[in-house]
Design a protein around this motif. Structure first.
Motif, short mmCIF file in Angstrom:
data_model
loop_
_atom_site.label_atom_id
_atom_site.label_comp_id
_atom_site.label_asym_id
_atom_site.label_seq_id
_atom_site.Cartn_x
_atom_site.Cartn_y
_atom_site.Cartn_z
N ILE A 125 5.59 10.31 6.23
CA ILE A 125 5.32 9.06 6.94
C ILE A 125 3.88 8.60 6.74
O ILE A 125 3.62 7.42 6.52
CB ILE A 125 5.59 9.24 8.45
CG1 ILE A 125 7.06 9.60 8.68
CG2 ILE A 125 5.24 7.97 9.22
CD1 ILE A 125 7.37 9.97 10.12
N GLN A 126 2.91 9.54 6.77
CA GLN A 126 1.50 9.17 6.79
C GLN A 126 0.71 9.67 5.59
O GLN A 126 -0.46 10.00 5.69
CB GLN A 126 0.86 9.68 8.09
CG GLN A 126 1.46 9.01 9.33
CD GLN A 126 0.70 9.40 10.59
OE1 GLN A 126 0.69 10.55 11.01
NE2 GLN A 126 0.05 8.42 11.19
N LYS A 127 1.39 9.81 4.45
CA LYS A 127 0.78 10.09 3.16
C LYS A 127 0.46 11.56 2.94
O LYS A 127 0.79 12.12 1.91
CB LYS A 127 -0.49 9.25 2.92
CG LYS A 127 -0.32 7.76 3.13
CD LYS A 127 -1.62 7.02 2.91
CE LYS A 127 -1.48 5.56 3.33
NZ LYS A 127 -0.52 4.82 2.56
N PRO A 331 3.94 13.76 -0.55
CA PRO A 331 5.19 13.63 -1.31
C PRO A 331 5.00 13.10 -2.72
O PRO A 331 5.77 13.44 -3.61
CB PRO A 331 6.02 12.66 -0.46
CG PRO A 331 5.05 11.95 0.40
CD PRO A 331 3.91 12.89 0.63
N ARG A 332 3.98 12.28 -2.93
CA ARG A 332 3.74 11.71 -4.25
C ARG A 332 2.25 11.75 -4.56
O ARG A 332 1.46 11.09 -3.89
CB ARG A 332 4.26 10.28 -4.34
CG ARG A 332 5.76 10.17 -4.08
CD ARG A 332 6.30 8.79 -4.34
NE ARG A 332 7.74 8.73 -4.13
CZ ARG A 332 8.51 7.71 -4.46
NH1 ARG A 332 7.96 6.64 -5.02
NH2 ARG A 332 9.81 7.73 -4.25
N ARG A 341 0.90 9.15 -1.79
CA ARG A 341 1.76 8.04 -1.37
C ARG A 341 2.87 8.59 -0.50
O ARG A 341 3.46 9.62 -0.80
CB ARG A 341 2.35 7.31 -2.57
CG ARG A 341 1.33 6.61 -3.45
CD ARG A 341 2.03 5.83 -4.55
NE ARG A 341 2.79 4.71 -4.00
CZ ARG A 341 3.81 4.13 -4.64
NH1 ARG A 341 4.19 4.58 -5.81
NH2 ARG A 341 4.44 3.11 -4.07
N SER A 342 3.17 7.87 0.55
CA SER A 342 4.21 8.29 1.47
C SER A 342 5.53 7.59 1.16
O SER A 342 5.57 6.61 0.41
CB SER A 342 3.80 7.98 2.91
OG SER A 342 3.70 6.58 3.10
N ILE A 343 6.60 8.10 1.75
CA ILE A 343 7.89 7.42 1.65
C ILE A 343 7.82 6.07 2.36
O ILE A 343 8.43 5.09 1.93
CB ILE A 343 9.00 8.30 2.25
CG1 ILE A 343 9.16 9.57 1.41
CG2 ILE A 343 10.30 7.55 2.34
CD1 ILE A 343 9.56 9.32 -0.02
#
Length: 642
Positions: A125-127, A331-332, A341-343
C-alpha cells in the motif's frame, strides 16, 4: 585524534533527519490509505450536487487483499523460510543446525504471521515496509523460602549470581560446636532471577521510518543514515534503563509523522488518549528517535556505524554498532532509489475512473426509477408530483396527458459496463490479479482446464515476482540480522527441539554467514504442479533404479520433497532416512551354505549308521540271552526228570 563533540553530532543528525523528511512522500502515503480504505476524499470526493451517488470503488483494497493470501502462503506454508548455505562439506551439519534454529526463532518465537502480514501490507500500500529486530532480555523473578539452613548451605545458595537474599532469621539449634559456640540455623527468604533473552521482531510504520536521501538501494546495511521513531512513556524509558526527567522535552525539527499517525488511526486518536497528565508524569508519552548513522565520531578519519537513541536534543545512547537491525521490502524496485513502487500506485487511476463511471451508472438507474417530468404548474398539484410513492395519486385539472409529460433519458448500462470491464482488464494486466485466480468468473466453468491453467500461470508470475522481490531483499536481510544478533548476544547453549530431536545449540560457535537461500517456491501458489512433478520424478526413478543410478537416499529425498509439497514440515514422520535404518546381518554365501548342508547330511547319515549298529548289537545280545535261557531251561528240566 579528537572525539567529536555531542553538539556537532546533534547537528549532523538533525541535518540527516531534515534531508530524509519528504513531505511529498508523506502525502502519497496518506493518499494510499485513503484509496485503500475507500474514503471519499480528494479526487474521490462526491459531487456537490445533492442526491448524487457517493460510491467509491475499492480496487486498491481488492487487489492488495487478493495478493496478500498468496504471499503469506508463499512464505509460511512451507518448511524453512531461509536456508543458510554451508562453506564446505564439513560445514554442512553446522549450516543445517543454524538454519533450523534461526527459523525456529523467527517462526516459533515471534508472532510471524502478524509481523509478515503487516510488513507486506505496508509495502503493497505505502511503497516500502519495515521491520526491526533487537535482542530483548526478560527477568523471571521467583521468591523461595527455606527453613533450618546451616551457614554453609546459605553460602552455597549465594554463589548463584541470580540469587539475592531478601531475609534471614537465625534459629538456635540448641547445640554447640567444638569451640563451645552455639550452632545457629537460618530461615531464609530469597529471590531467584532467571534472565532469558531472544530476538524480538516488530513492525515499523512507514511514516515513522527515516532513510538517508543519499541511499540508493532497498537493503539498509550499507545506508549512511537509517532510523525510526517510537512513542514511549517516561516509565517505559526508565524500564529500558534510561534515567530521564519527567519534563524532558521531545520536540525537534519537523514532527510531520504525528500527522501521519493521526491519519492512519481510523477509529481513535493516539495522542488524545496519551495526553500529558500532571498527576502522573511517568505516563507522559515522548517521541524517542532510534538512529544508525555512519559518522567519524572517534576522530580516526574513518566513519563508523554508530547506534544512537535520542529524546529531543538529549542523547541517551551513543555506541558503536555492527549492523543496522532494520529490514525493508518493496513490491517493485525502482532503479537507483530506496523508495519502491506500491500496488496502490498502479491501481489508483483505475479506481478513480471506475468510481466515476459507477457513480454515473448508479445515478442513471436512480433517474430511471425516479424520472423527471415536464408539468403544467397551473393544472398539476406539485406536492403530489414531488412525492414519489408506489400507488400514489397525482391530482390534476383536465387531461393528465396534456399536463404531465415524462422527459426521456438514455439508459447507459451497457456502454458503462463495457467501460468498467475494460478498466478491470487493465488492472488485471498491471497486477496479475485476475477474475480467474480470484474465482469470480462464472464463465470459467465453460473453459478448458488447460486454458484456465495457462491464464492462472501467466497471472501468477506477477505475484511470484513480488514474492521473489520480497525474498531477495527484506526477508533474506531479516534472517541475516537474526543470525547476527543471536550469535552475538546468546551467551549460553539452548536446548531446543529441532526436527523432532532435542539438541543443544550454542550460537557462540557460529560463523558469520552472508550466503543464504530463500525457499520461496516450496510454499508457493503452484503446489499442485510441484506434487505432480514429484510424482513424475518418482516414476522416472523406478526406471533409473534398474540401471543402478538411483540410491535409497535418492528415493528418500524424493519422498521427503513430496511430503513437504503436501504441507507436512517433518517428512521423517512418514519415512526413515536410509542411514538411520538398522543394518541387516550379512547374507550367507550360497556355496558355503551348500557345503554346510552337505556336512550336516553326512553327519546325519553317520549318526544313523551308529544308531543302526547299536540296535543290531542290542539284537544280537538279546538273541544270545534267549538262547542261553533256553539251554538253562532244558538243563533244569533234565535234572528234574532224572
Amino acid at each position: 585524534m579528537k572525539k567529536m563533540d555531542d553538539t556537532v553530532l546533534l547537528g549532523i543528525i538533525e541535518q540527516e533527519e531534515e534531508a530524509a523528511d519528504d513531505s511529498a512522500l508523506d502525502i502519497e502515503r496518506d493518499r494510499a490509505l485513503d484509496y485503500y480504505y475507500g474514503r471519499a476524499v480528494g479526487t474521490l470526493a462526491p459531487s456537490d450536487i445533492p442526491n448524487r451517488s457517493q460510491y467509491v470503488s475499492r480496487d486498491v483494497a481488492d487487489t492488495v487483499d487478493w495478493i496478500m493470501p498468496a504471499l503469506m502462503k508463499t512464505f509460511l506454508a512451507g518448511d524453512d523460510v531461509v536456508t543458510f548455505s554451508p562453506f564446505s562439506a564439513e560445514d554442512v551439519p553446522a549450516a543445517e543446525q543454524e538454519t533450523d534454529y534461526v527459523n525456529h526463532i523467527v517462526v516459533d518465537k515471534n508472532p510471524i504471521y502478524e509481523i509478515f502480514s503487516v510488513w507486506f501490507d505496508d509495502a503493497l500500500i505505502q511503497k516500502n515496509g519495515y521491520v526491526y529486530a533487537c535482542w530483548e532480555t526478560t527477568d523471571d523473578i521467583q521468591e523461595e523460602r527455606y527453613s533450618g539452613l546451616m551457614i554453609d548451605q546459605v553460602t552455597m545458595l549465594t554463589q548463584d549470581p541470580g540469587v539475592k537474599i531478601t531475609g534471614a532469621t537465625p534459629i538456635d539449634t540448641g547445640t554447640v560446636d567444638e569451640m563451645g559456640q552455639p550452632v545457629m540455623a537460618f530461615d531464609v527468604v530469597l529471590s531467584r532471577t532467571n534472565t532469558t533473552g531472544q530476538v524480538k521482531i516488530s513492525n515499523i510504520p512507514p511514516e515513522l521510518s527515516r532513510v538517508s536521501a543519499r541511499h540508493r538501494g532497498v537493503r539498509l546495511q550499507d545506508a549512511p543514515f537509517v532510523g525510526f521513531d517510537a512513542y514511549l512513556t517516561i516509565s517505559e524509558l526508565r524500564e529500558n534503563g534510561y534515567d530521564v526527567d519527567d519534563d524532558i522535552p521531545d520536540t525537534v525539527g519537523n514532527d510531520t509523522d504525528e500527522t501521519s499517525l493521526l491519519y492512519r488511526d481510523r477509529f481513535s486518536h493516539f495522542f488524545d488518549h496519551h495526553k500529558y497528565d500532571s498527576s502522573d508524569p511517568a505516563s507522559r508519552v515522548v517521541r524517542v528517535r532510534y538512529r544508525w548513522m555512519r559518522v567519524d565520531y572517534d576522530g580516526d578519519g574513518i566513519a563508523e556505524l554508530r547506534y544512537l537513541v535520542l529524546v529531543g536534543r538529549e542523547i541517551l545512547t551513543n555506541e558503536k554498532a555492527d549492523i543496522v537491525p532494520i529490514a525493508c521490502v518493496t513490491p517493485r524496485i525502482v532503479a537507483h532509489e530506496h523508495i519502491g513502487r506500491s500496488i496502490e500506485e498502479v491501481v489508483t487511476d483505475l479506481q478513480e475512473l471506475k468510481t466515476m463511471l459507477t457513480r454515473g451508472l448508479i445515478d442513471n438507474v436512480v433517474l430511471a426509477n425516479n424520472g423527471r417530468y415536464a408539468v403544467n404548474a397551473d393544472t398539476v398539484n406539485l406536492d403530489d408530483m414531488m412525492t414519489s410513492r408506489p400507488g400514489g395519486i397525482v391530482r390534476t385539472e383536465g387531461n393528465p396527458a396534456g399536463s404531465i409529460i415524462p422527459l426521456e433519458h438514455q439508459m447507459l448500462g451497457q456502454p458503462v459496463m463495457a467501460a468498467i470491464e475494460m478498466i478491470d482488464g487493465i488492472r488485471e494486466t498491471r497486477t496479475g490479479v485476475t477474475k480467474y485466480n480470484m474465482g469470480t468468473d462464472a464463465g470459467s466453468l465453460n473453459k478448458t482446464a488447460t486454458g484456465i491453467s495457462i491464464i492462472n500461470n501467466a497471472a501468477n508470475q506477477r505475484i511470484e515476482w513480488i514474492a521473489r522481490t520480497f525474498a531477495e531483499t527484506g526477508v533474506k536481510e531479516l534472517f541475516g540480522i537474526v543470525h547476527a544478533l543471536t550469535s552475538k548476544h546468546q551467551d549460553k547453549p539452548a536446548m531446543v527441539r529441532l526436527r523432532n530431536k532435542w539438541v543443544s545449540v550454542d550460537p557462540r560457535d557460529w560463523k558469520k554467514r552472508n550466503d543464504m537461500t530463500v525457499s520461496v517456491g516450496l510454499g508457493s501458489i503452484n503446489r499442485q504442479q510441484q506434487t505432480t512433478g514429484i510424482i513424475n520424478l518418482g516414476t522416472l526413478q523406478k526406471e533409473a533404479f534398474q540401471a543402478g543410478i538411483v540410491t535409497p537416499v535418492n528415493v528418500f529425498n524424493m519422498a521427503s520433497e513430496y511430503t513437504k509439497a503436501l504441507g507436512f514440515k517433518d517428512p521423517e514422520k512418514f519415512f526413515t532416512h536410509p542411514d538411520n535404518i538398522p543394518s541387516k546381518p550379512p547374507q550367507p554365501d550360497p556355496k558355503m551354505e551348500k557345503i554346510k548342508a552337505d556336512m550336516a547330511m553326512a553327519q546325519q547319515d553317520q549318526q544313523l549308521q551308529h544308531e543302526k549298529l547299536a540296535i543290531e548289537k542290542q539284537k544280537v545280545g538279546f538273541d544270545q540271552q534267549v538262547q542261553t535261557g533256553t539251554m538253562v531251561g532244558q538243563a533244569a528240566a533234565s535234572l528234574l526228570g532224572g
